[in-house]
Scaffold this motif. Structure first.
Motif, short mmCIF file in Angstrom:
data_model
loop_
_atom_site.label_atom_id
_atom_site.label_comp_id
_atom_site.label_asym_id
_atom_site.label_seq_id
_atom_site.Cartn_x
_atom_site.Cartn_y
_atom_site.Cartn_z
N ILE A 6 -0.17 7.41 -16.38
CA ILE A 6 -1.08 6.34 -16.78
C ILE A 6 -0.78 5.07 -15.98
N PHE A 7 0.50 4.82 -15.69
CA PHE A 7 0.87 3.70 -14.82
C PHE A 7 0.15 3.80 -13.47
N GLY A 8 0.15 5.00 -12.89
CA GLY A 8 -0.52 5.19 -11.60
C GLY A 8 -2.01 4.97 -11.68
N PHE A 14 -3.69 2.97 -13.82
CA PHE A 14 -4.00 1.54 -13.95
C PHE A 14 -3.55 0.76 -12.71
N LEU A 15 -2.54 1.24 -12.02
CA LEU A 15 -2.17 0.64 -10.74
C LEU A 15 -3.33 0.74 -9.76
N GLN A 16 -3.95 1.93 -9.71
CA GLN A 16 -5.09 2.14 -8.82
C GLN A 16 -6.29 1.28 -9.23
N MET A 17 -6.52 1.18 -10.55
CA MET A 17 -7.65 0.37 -11.02
C MET A 17 -7.45 -1.11 -10.71
N THR A 18 -6.21 -1.58 -10.85
CA THR A 18 -5.93 -2.98 -10.52
C THR A 18 -6.16 -3.24 -9.04
N ASP A 40 0.81 -1.21 0.00
CA ASP A 40 0.00 0.00 0.00
C ASP A 40 0.85 1.26 0.00
N TRP A 41 1.95 1.25 0.76
CA TRP A 41 2.75 2.48 0.84
C TRP A 41 3.36 2.85 -0.53
N ALA A 42 3.73 1.82 -1.31
CA ALA A 42 4.30 2.09 -2.64
C ALA A 42 3.22 2.59 -3.59
N VAL A 43 2.03 2.00 -3.51
CA VAL A 43 0.92 2.47 -4.35
C VAL A 43 0.62 3.93 -4.04
N ARG A 44 0.66 4.29 -2.77
CA ARG A 44 0.38 5.68 -2.39
C ARG A 44 1.45 6.64 -2.89
N VAL A 45 2.69 6.15 -3.08
CA VAL A 45 3.74 7.00 -3.66
C VAL A 45 3.34 7.40 -5.07
N PHE A 46 2.89 6.42 -5.87
CA PHE A 46 2.49 6.73 -7.25
C PHE A 46 1.20 7.54 -7.30
#
Length: 391
Positions: free
Chosen positions: A179-181, A183-187, A27-33
């Motif tokens: 766009i990476f961020g 689709f990362l959120q959507m996944t 989660d912490w890495a996802v929040r970075v993006f």
């Protein structure tokens, strides 16, 4: 020799990595993006009015200074084809998309809920609203054309260069990460499979629409010049294939010019019409943006009246004239209208960008190929109304 990866491969890679990383990143890495996306979204909001002002005003001024019968005729045909593309795509989409996108409303992330949030964000309020920037651009552009202002035009041309650099060196290079961020959120939200399914169906349908558009344009050209439209379209395929590789109407001008002359257009007229049409004839780009905007608005459940969409198409046809000569430039110029007129938020805008760039080569190729049709029509009308300048 320096190897460079094009924008489309980078976007495709960003989508693939976003989907893959969404399954195992903490989660912490996802929040970075997500933090990067929040900051980048604020930057886009700040830049968009400046982009409209810096690109549209010099573009209008340049067109106005070259006023003449052939300019008016070429501009009218280019704008007319662009509007036909936009309205034709809208009505075709209204008929096709409800069945194509059935259940699509479930694929977008819901606001709120258990979604992760950025670590922080920074407010970057724009210096003016989008419509204010557009109106100011019209006033300045038409004013510079009317009084033939050299000083102000020089300032605006330099401002345009700054905006071009900002888009080409900052915005476009960072788009894949943005766009990476998304689709990362959507996944992470479990909805990416539905998004990709809609994404692929939309690309196939829009490609089929571009074929219909080119057949229409060359049928009109064939009627005007009394020539075989399919034979003319086949001649222009060299320019189409070149544009697929360059992703730039400007870079394809030499090939477009050579193929247009092979259609029987006089070289002196082709040398005027083709470079001008490369700037103002954007029917392929209009088709992509209109179709994507309609599809995304349907998926999001936005109830956009036909009159509002008509106004969007009319303004978009002018705004895109100023699109910079970089891949994805037209969609960047259109973002302000998407947000101000159609009510798109950050997620919807990111989906628009990803879908548009995935088809950028095909849209550019459609624009370029249609330039040949515009030149044929202008040549046919000019031959009937005056003496042949080649004699």
């Amino acid at each position: 020799m320096k190897f460079r990866i094009g924008l489309l491969p980078r976007v495709v890679l960003a989508i693939g990595l976003g989907v893959g990383c969404g399954f195992f990143l903490p989660d912490w890495a996802v929040r970075v993006f997500l933090t990067f996306n929040a900051l980048f979204g604020q930057l886009l909001g700040f830049v968009i009015p400046l982009l409209i002002l810096g690109l549209v005003a010099p573009g209008i001024a340049q067109l106005g200074r070259s006023a003449g019968r052939l300019l008016v005729l070429t501009a009218a045909l280019a704008y007319g084809f662009t509007l036909v593309s936009g309205f034709g795509t809208y009505f075709a989409g209204r008929a096709l998309f409800p069945a194509l996108l059935r259940g699509g409303a479930e694929v977008l992330p819901e606001a709120g809920g258990d979604a992760l949030a950025p670590w922080f964000t920074v407010e970057m309020p724009p210096v003016m609203g989008v419509m204010s920037a557009l109106i100011l651009a019209f006033v300045l552009g038409l004013g510079m054309a009317y009084i033939r202002s050299e000083r102000l035009k020089g300032v605006m041309d330099e401002f345009k260069s700054i905006i071009d650099l900002t888009i080409g060196r900052v915005i476009i290079p960072l788009l894949p990460l943005y766009i990476f961020g998304i689709f990362l959120q959507m996944t992470r939200s479990g909805q990416v499979a539905g998004v990709l399914g809609v994404f692929l169906k939309l690309i196939v349908v829009i490609f089929a629409m571009t074929v219909v558009l080119l057949l229409f344009q060359f049928t009109v050209a064939g009627l005007a010049a009394r020539k075989n439209p399919l034979r003319m379209l086949r001649t222009m395929m060299t320019a189409y294939l070149t544009a697929l590789g360059t992703q730039s109407s400007a870079a394809t001008i030499p090939v477009t010019l050579a193929q247009t002359v092979k259609l029987g257009v006089r070289p002196s007229l082709a040398s005027f019409v083709v470079p001008l049409a490369a700037t103002i004839h954007l029917s392929g780009s209009m088709m992509k943006i209109t179709a994507c905007a309609l599809a995304v608005s349907m998926i999001a459940g936005l109830d956009i009246p036909t009159a509002t969409f008509a106004g969007f198409i009319l303004l978009l046809a002018v705004t895109m004239i100023a699109a910079p000569g970089v891949p994805g430039g037209a969609i960047m110029a259109a973002l302000g209208l998407l947000e101000s007129m159609l009510g798109f938020d950050e997620t919807l805008a990111a989906l628009m960008i990803a879908t548009y760039i995935a088809m950028d080569s095909f849209g550019t190729a459609t624009n370029v190929t249609g330039d040949g049709a515009v030149a044929v029509i202008v040549d046919a009308i000019d031959r009937r109304s005056g003496p042949d300048p080649e004699k």
